[in-house]
Design a protein around this motif. Structure first.
Motif, short mmCIF file in Angstrom:
data_model
loop_
_atom_site.label_atom_id
_atom_site.label_comp_id
_atom_site.label_asym_id
_atom_site.label_seq_id
_atom_site.Cartn_x
_atom_site.Cartn_y
_atom_site.Cartn_z
N SER A 1 0.86 -1.18 0.00
CA SER A 1 0.00 0.00 0.00
C SER A 1 0.90 1.23 0.00
O SER A 1 1.61 1.48 0.98
CB SER A 1 -0.91 0.01 1.23
N GLY A 2 0.92 1.95 -1.11
CA GLY A 2 1.78 3.12 -1.20
C GLY A 2 3.25 2.78 -1.10
O GLY A 2 4.03 3.58 -0.58
N GLY A 3 3.65 1.60 -1.54
CA GLY A 3 5.05 1.17 -1.49
C GLY A 3 5.46 0.53 -0.18
O GLY A 3 6.62 0.21 0.01
N VAL A 4 4.50 0.34 0.73
CA VAL A 4 4.81 -0.09 2.09
C VAL A 4 4.07 -1.38 2.45
O VAL A 4 2.92 -1.58 2.06
CB VAL A 4 4.40 1.01 3.10
N VAL A 5 4.75 -2.26 3.21
CA VAL A 5 4.11 -3.38 3.90
C VAL A 5 4.57 -3.34 5.36
O VAL A 5 5.57 -2.71 5.68
CB VAL A 5 4.46 -4.77 3.29
N THR A 6 3.83 -4.04 6.22
CA THR A 6 4.21 -4.14 7.63
C THR A 6 4.40 -5.60 7.98
O THR A 6 3.46 -6.39 7.90
CB THR A 6 3.15 -3.50 8.54
N LYS A 7 5.62 -5.95 8.36
CA LYS A 7 5.98 -7.32 8.76
C LYS A 7 5.22 -7.70 10.02
O LYS A 7 5.18 -6.94 10.99
CB LYS A 7 7.48 -7.37 9.02
N THR A 8 4.61 -8.88 10.01
CA THR A 8 3.95 -9.39 11.21
C THR A 8 4.54 -10.72 11.67
O THR A 8 4.23 -11.18 12.75
CB THR A 8 2.43 -9.57 10.98
N GLN A 9 5.35 -11.33 10.82
CA GLN A 9 6.06 -12.56 11.15
C GLN A 9 7.29 -12.62 10.26
O GLN A 9 7.61 -11.64 9.59
CB GLN A 9 5.16 -13.78 10.97
N SER A 10 7.99 -13.74 10.23
CA SER A 10 9.24 -13.80 9.48
C SER A 10 9.09 -14.31 8.05
O SER A 10 10.03 -14.22 7.28
CB SER A 10 10.25 -14.69 10.21
#
Length: 133
Positions: free
Chosen positions: A45-54
């Motif tokens: 989303s807009g060039g971004v992700v958010t890591k939630t696991q490995s």
């Protein structure tokens, strides 16, 4: 969830709070960052992700044909992140040096058999390995 420094136990009573903090939470942190388990999908989303696991698969925003990934949120120093594209019909381009990803050059992933492995140094995600076929 981050790992909590283990407690040095003395003769005190073991409480449920201690059990949750030092055992349950640390077990969950280890599972999220060592035992990879199944990949969960992240969508750019807009060039971004958010890591939630490995271990993740990454999909393009709105299922677009191609999308750039330049920033990965989440993580603590020393975390490892492994990911591949979610679909062979959509291309994920990992962008070097625009956000917080340092991989020496842009990496194009367009097959689910291609992977990137990164380590977080506390500020940036550094490339450890890639498999691009």
């Amino acid at each position: 969830m981050s790992f909590t420094t283990p407690k040095t136990w003395t003769a005190e009573v073991l409480t449920s709070s201690d059990m949750n903090t030092y055992i349950r939470d640390n077990q969950n942190a280890l599972k999220a960052n060592i035992a990879l388990g199944a990949a969960s999908e992240l969508t750019i989303s807009g060039g971004v992700v958010t890591k939630t696991q490995s271990y993740h698969t990454i999909d393009t925003e709105s299922d677009g044909a191609t999308d750039d990934l330049d920033t990965i949120n989440g993580g603590a120093a020393g975390d490892i992140l492994i990911f591949s594209p979610a679909h062979t019909d959509r291309t994920v381009v990992v962008i070097d040096g625009t956000g917080n990803i340092d991989c020496d050059a842009d990496i194009t992933l367009d097959a689910t058999s291609e992977y990137v492995v990164l380590i977080y140094d506390g500020s940036n995600w550094q490339l450890l390995a890639k498999r691009v076929v």
